[in-house]
Design a protein around this motif. Structure first.
Motif, PDB file in Angstrom:
ATOM      1  N   LEU B  20       0.803  -1.216   0.000  1.00  0.00           N
ATOM      2  CA  LEU B  20       0.000   0.000   0.000  1.00  0.00           C
ATOM      3  C   LEU B  20       0.834   1.263   0.000  1.00  0.00           C
ATOM      4  O   LEU B  20       0.515   2.240  -0.663  1.00  0.00           O
ATOM      5  CB  LEU B  20      -0.889  -0.011   1.232  1.00  0.00           C
ATOM      6  N   VAL B  21       1.903   1.202   0.786  1.00  0.00           N
ATOM      7  CA  VAL B  21       2.680   2.418   0.931  1.00  0.00           C
ATOM      8  C   VAL B  21       3.230   2.864  -0.416  1.00  0.00           C
ATOM      9  O   VAL B  21       3.186   4.041  -0.762  1.00  0.00           O
ATOM     10  CB  VAL B  21       3.801   2.197   1.954  1.00  0.00           C
ATOM     11  N   MET B  47      -8.319  -1.380  -0.784  1.00  0.00           N
ATOM     12  CA  MET B  47      -7.353  -0.794   0.147  1.00  0.00           C
ATOM     13  C   MET B  47      -7.883  -0.876   1.566  1.00  0.00           C
ATOM     14  O   MET B  47      -7.166  -1.217   2.508  1.00  0.00           O
ATOM     15  CB  MET B  47      -7.088   0.663  -0.214  1.00  0.00           C
ATOM     16  N   ARG B  48      -9.147  -0.568   1.725  1.00  0.00           N
ATOM     17  CA  ARG B  48      -9.768  -0.576   3.044  1.00  0.00           C
ATOM     18  C   ARG B  48      -9.655  -1.958   3.686  1.00  0.00           C
ATOM     19  O   ARG B  48      -9.201  -2.114   4.817  1.00  0.00           O
ATOM     20  CB  ARG B  48     -11.240  -0.180   2.880  1.00  0.00           C
ATOM     21  N   ILE B  51      -5.975  -2.858   4.493  1.00  0.00           N
ATOM     22  CA  ILE B  51      -5.413  -2.153   5.650  1.00  0.00           C
ATOM     23  C   ILE B  51      -5.987  -2.721   6.941  1.00  0.00           C
ATOM     24  O   ILE B  51      -5.260  -2.974   7.904  1.00  0.00           O
ATOM     25  CB  ILE B  51      -5.683  -0.637   5.536  1.00  0.00           C
ATOM     26  N   LEU B  52      -7.283  -2.969   6.947  1.00  0.00           N
ATOM     27  CA  LEU B  52      -7.884  -3.545   8.155  1.00  0.00           C
ATOM     28  C   LEU B  52      -7.283  -4.921   8.442  1.00  0.00           C
ATOM     29  O   LEU B  52      -7.011  -5.265   9.597  1.00  0.00           O
ATOM     30  CB  LEU B  52      -9.410  -3.635   8.012  1.00  0.00           C
ATOM     31  N   LYS B  54      -4.327  -5.995   7.506  1.00  0.00           N
ATOM     32  CA  LYS B  54      -2.936  -5.824   7.936  1.00  0.00           C
ATOM     33  C   LYS B  54      -2.888  -5.415   9.410  1.00  0.00           C
ATOM     34  O   LYS B  54      -2.102  -5.952  10.197  1.00  0.00           O
ATOM     35  CB  LYS B  54      -2.267  -4.758   7.059  1.00  0.00           C
ATOM     36  N   GLU B  55      -3.744  -4.479   9.790  1.00  0.00           N
ATOM     37  CA  GLU B  55      -3.770  -4.064  11.198  1.00  0.00           C
ATOM     38  C   GLU B  55      -4.168  -5.216  12.103  1.00  0.00           C
ATOM     39  O   GLU B  55      -3.627  -5.382  13.188  1.00  0.00           O
ATOM     40  CB  GLU B  55      -4.727  -2.884  11.394  1.00  0.00           C
ATOM     41  N   ASN B  58      -1.208  -7.573  12.390  1.00  0.00           N
ATOM     42  CA  ASN B  58      -0.039  -7.025  13.089  1.00  0.00           C
ATOM     43  C   ASN B  58      -0.280  -6.801  14.569  1.00  0.00           C
ATOM     44  O   ASN B  58       0.636  -6.454  15.297  1.00  0.00           O
ATOM     45  CB  ASN B  58       0.376  -5.695  12.450  1.00  0.00           C
ATOM     46  N   GLN B  59      -1.516  -6.933  15.022  1.00  0.00           N
ATOM     47  CA  GLN B  59      -1.781  -6.645  16.423  1.00  0.00           C
ATOM     48  C   GLN B  59      -1.394  -7.830  17.313  1.00  0.00           C
ATOM     49  O   GLN B  59      -1.137  -8.932  16.843  1.00  0.00           O
ATOM     50  CB  GLN B  59      -3.244  -6.282  16.632  1.00  0.00           C
ATOM     51  N   ALA B 440      -1.694  -2.678  19.449  1.00  0.00           N
ATOM     52  CA  ALA B 440      -1.924  -2.500  18.011  1.00  0.00           C
ATOM     53  C   ALA B 440      -0.686  -2.859  17.188  1.00  0.00           C
ATOM     54  O   ALA B 440      -0.805  -3.284  16.039  1.00  0.00           O
ATOM     55  CB  ALA B 440      -2.354  -1.064  17.713  1.00  0.00           C
ATOM     56  N   VAL B 441       0.497  -2.672  17.767  1.00  0.00           N
ATOM     57  CA  VAL B 441       1.721  -2.976  17.008  1.00  0.00           C
ATOM     58  C   VAL B 441       2.400  -4.244  17.520  1.00  0.00           C
ATOM     59  O   VAL B 441       3.544  -4.511  17.187  1.00  0.00           O
ATOM     60  CB  VAL B 441       2.719  -1.795  17.037  1.00  0.00           C
ATOM     61  N   LYS B 475     -12.369  -6.460  18.132  1.00  0.00           N
ATOM     62  CA  LYS B 475     -12.273  -7.661  17.303  1.00  0.00           C
ATOM     63  C   LYS B 475     -11.213  -8.651  17.806  1.00  0.00           C
ATOM     64  O   LYS B 475     -11.152  -9.775  17.309  1.00  0.00           O
ATOM     65  CB  LYS B 475     -11.934  -7.259  15.866  1.00  0.00           C
TER      66      LYS B 475
END
Lengths: 521, 521
Positions: B20-21, B47-48, B51-52, B54-55, B58-59, B440-441, B475
């Protein structure tokens, strides 16, 4: 051993060259066994100093260079800041800024630092709502105008529910009874009426609101009360002009007003549309520009409520296009307002908004919530993907690292409204405001005041004070304040030429302010 | 136009490949003018979703793979979680988890989710203080032992200031009067004494503490009260054993106790040292291991107060070395305790600590503060540079991006104590806890309970509940809970072999728990 010496020397070189991360990858701890204590202390102190310096440089305003005169002002301001903070560090109960704004705002207003921030040219306010711009004192004065009726609740509390100008008694209401305010002032003690009105025009006192739910109900009851007072056509014009005066007097030179564009009315049943509402606002701005040459201007962000049907939403977009064609210089863009947790998410309107994104600039409220993993915090993602120019509030942004990264890439500024966030119960102690983290990485932010009237705040100074005192590091100085002011021009809804002119007006005032303080010393 | 199509296709390829970046660097907004609306919507939705996703991946716990049986449990738990959250989303006043723990803890304890979390094997508690481990009920039962004296304040409030076992009346005190507790129970209503004792053994009620200042005073008054009760040699042994029982019963298999190592006493004036205090603790653990084969063990972090003279501090370090040589298996490392804002910063002791960093593991409290730019939040930097293995609290960590980066590189876990942070007034609504951002990270974190006794919390379940319900995303599911449990073993003070054995014991219990729930369904 020889090998380790080699690694150690490389590590020390990297440390001293500020490539800390690489030095760490060599795992300094492995060196500890070999380095003498004195050397270990030296490495430690060097890394410590370098990291603190790097953090200091990388923070908001960390790279602003102050000239000699600015450094004089900086010293003065930092003395005042440190003095206040020392009191707090010694005894937190004496530290007003950690308390709720309702308990602290008078004390804050009396500090020397506040007085200096008040006169400081702070640039523009990019986030403020039409119905909550002016001081309560001014609103009260408006209620002394002729033909104003008030609707008093039939319940025991007898609260004031609505106001309306009219020649005859306004239309019957279920829950309240209309009377002329002037007559009410004769029957009850006029002071008592004023006191009650003033109370109902703000969110005070604190005790009424245990959570966001109740606080938003109260919020809306104030809107309901003022709308009839302010949308009376003659008042609307005076009110908007007065707002510009009050913001200007508070060191603000530019204002973007978010407005639902309420339909105006008059005593003779005049026929108005939202174009009239806008024209009155634009005309007030033109008159103001004429009287105050260093006023940069004001602009409109059309921001109707987010809790509507699809059909109504499409009407909104039509309105936005209409406004753009009628007021190309005054209309800045589009937003949606209202309690975000309760309203519909941006995703619902994605198709319609995408269709318009080349025509209309978006300035969306998003992530004004404490929830995580819901429609509301995910509005942040939608706002960025829809191409929003800025984000209003964005409290949940840090919980979305990918969105944060995209927003930064796209240079989407965040409009921080510290006191609003506290009063609407998103944040307790402002030292815990997530904007601290944005400040720490110099994320583009601006400070705004949202609805200053509702909490008796000055148009911008109180919010600036909070940002400077507790959202920023104790060490952040005039550089940060200057950067905040400058950001408000950088991220304002300007075209290229306009932005330059705006910077010029602000710079001029800024230098005057610096000179004034230098002269007085 | 042909060129633009080429760019567009590249952008779409990048989007679909999740780069995405890079896609964004091509500036998608430039494409908007050329893409048809349908395609624009498709790009947006892709994209939406990416990104969701990926987040989500990654959490914390986002990459934990659940097996079939675990997925069954996950569904059950997520139903319960969503049900509670739905109530809150509809009406925040019904949402206990957003309220203060003192108001919510009983309601929380009655939820099905809580019951399931209670039996869940949650690994270890890596942050808990010796004087605040056991339930108030148990502490109260201890006060029924023979020869216990109580010192009642001479002031009007007649609060209980100290407890002490003694054959004769303890030494005269200025501010309070000693009497035998058994006699006090005869003179006053025994129930009234118990009620008052229970109240003074905890931080309740909420209203007493407007800020950190007052809350820490109260905190210390509880310490003062319990110290004489618990450091009576026979009690100390029983108390530590009971603590292990209570933690074990709450689904905990491992415990690192931070202790000031108070000197014990007995009725005959026995001569004790901190080695005795430690031996009693170690012996309790050995007995407990013998009785409960799936108990992993407990360990000591020697953690004296941070507000001391240089000379005293050097004594501490001597003590630490002594403890390490006497109890190599039980002694885990060194820390400093007390109100961080008030105590001395780590930087003061840097030289001494650097001299010992190869001998002693550090587990420093750091950044337990709302201040920013002070000694206290800068303790975070010192802790990391001194080579701390973990950080206690670290509330201010996000305000220090460079320190955060170094800490992550060095794999320094953060010990999060949600309820403690709320009760000690660092955080209001737990939805605003900064650990959300660490979650989150997938920053390495563990959940602990700090001083559960003082706020009537279970040894770990209440804190886990808070982390799962409001610090984590709506979630986040069983994967997050499993990761938290697993982190507590990964970051425990184990040597290589021990860690493997610990994982084995936890895994076994975990699988049993999963099986049990599957069987019951």
């Amino acid at each position: 051993m020889a090998n380790l010496r080699w690694i150690r020397n490389l590590a020390i070189f990297l440390i001293l060259s500020n490539f800390l991360v690489f030095a760490l990858l060599l795992d300094l701890s492995a060196l500890h066994g070999y380095a003498q204590l004195a050397e270990r202390v030296r490495i430690y102190e060097t890394m410590r100093a370098n990291i603190l310096e790097k953090e200091s440089n990388n923070q908001l305003g960390g790279r602003v260079l102050l000239n000699a005169k600015e450094r004089v002002v900086n010293e003065l301001i930092m003395l005042e800041k440190q003095h206040e903070l020392e009191l707090g560090l010694k005894n937190i109960s004496h530290f007003q800024v950690a308390q709720h704004f309702f308990r602290s705002f008078e004390k804050i207003g009396n500090t020397t630092l506040f007085q200096n921030l008040k006169t400081m040219p702070k640039g523009g306010v990019l986030h403020a709502h039409d119905m909550a711009l002016c001081s309560s004192e001014y609103l009260l004065s408006l209620t002394y105008r002729e033909h104003l009726w008030i609707c008093v609740a039939k319940s025991e509390t007898q609260e004031y529910k609505m106001l309306r100008f009219s020649l005859l008694q306004p239309q019957h209401e279920e829950s309240c009874e209309w009377s002329l305010l002037s007559e009410l002032r004769q029957s009850v003690l006029s002071d008592a009426v004023d006191k009650k009105l003033l109370a109902q025009l703000t969110m005070y006192p604190l005790e009424h609101f245990p959570n966001e739910d109740t606080v938003w109900k109260r919020f809306r009851s104030i809107f309901r009360l003022v709308v009839g007072l302010l949308t009376y056509a003659p008042v609307w014009s005076d009110y908007i002009y007065k707002a510009l005066e009050e913001f200007y007097a508070d060191g603000v030179q530019y204002l973007e007003i978010r407005s639902v564009l309420p339909i105006l009315y008059d005593l003779s049943g005049g026929n108005y549309t939202l174009l009239n509402t806008t024209r009155v606002m634009r005309d007030a701005d033109l008159r103001f520009r004429a009287s105050y040459p260093d006023w940069i201007g004001s602009r409109l962000i059309y921001a109707p409520t987010r809790k509507v049907s699809d059909a109504r939403f499409v009407e909104y977009l039509g309105n936005a296009l209409l406004l753009k064609s009628h007021f190309p210089d005054y209309f800045a863009g589009f937003d949606l307002v209202g309690w975000e947790d309760e309203g519909r998410p941006l995703h619902d309107y994605a198709r319609e908004l995408l269709a318009l994104q080349d025509e209309i600039h978006f300035y969306f409220h998003a992530g004004e919530t404490n929830w995580y993993g819901t429609n509301t915090d995910e509005n942040l993602l939608d706002a960025v993907l829809l191409g929003t120019k800025r984000i209003g509030h964005g409290l949940a942004l840090l919980k979305h690292p990918e969105v944060l990264q995209l927003a930064r890439l796209r240079n989407v500024a965040i409009e921080i409204n510290p006191i609003s966030n506290q009063v609407l119960q998103y944040i307790g102690d402002l030292r815990t405001h997530p904007a601290s983290v944005l400040f720490a990485v110099n994320y583009p932010v601006v400070i705004a005041s949202d609805d200053p009237s509702f909490w008796k705040a000055t148009p911008l100074t109180h919010d600036f004070y909070m940002a400077f005192m507790v959202i920023a590091s104790r060490k952040a100085d005039l550089g940060l304040l200057k950067q905040l002011a400058s950001n408000s021009i950088t991220y304002g809804a300007f075209s290229g030429n306009e932005r330059e002119a705006a910077f010029e007006k602000w710079h001029k005032r800024w230098n005057q302010w610096i000179d004034n303080i230098n002269t007085k010393l």
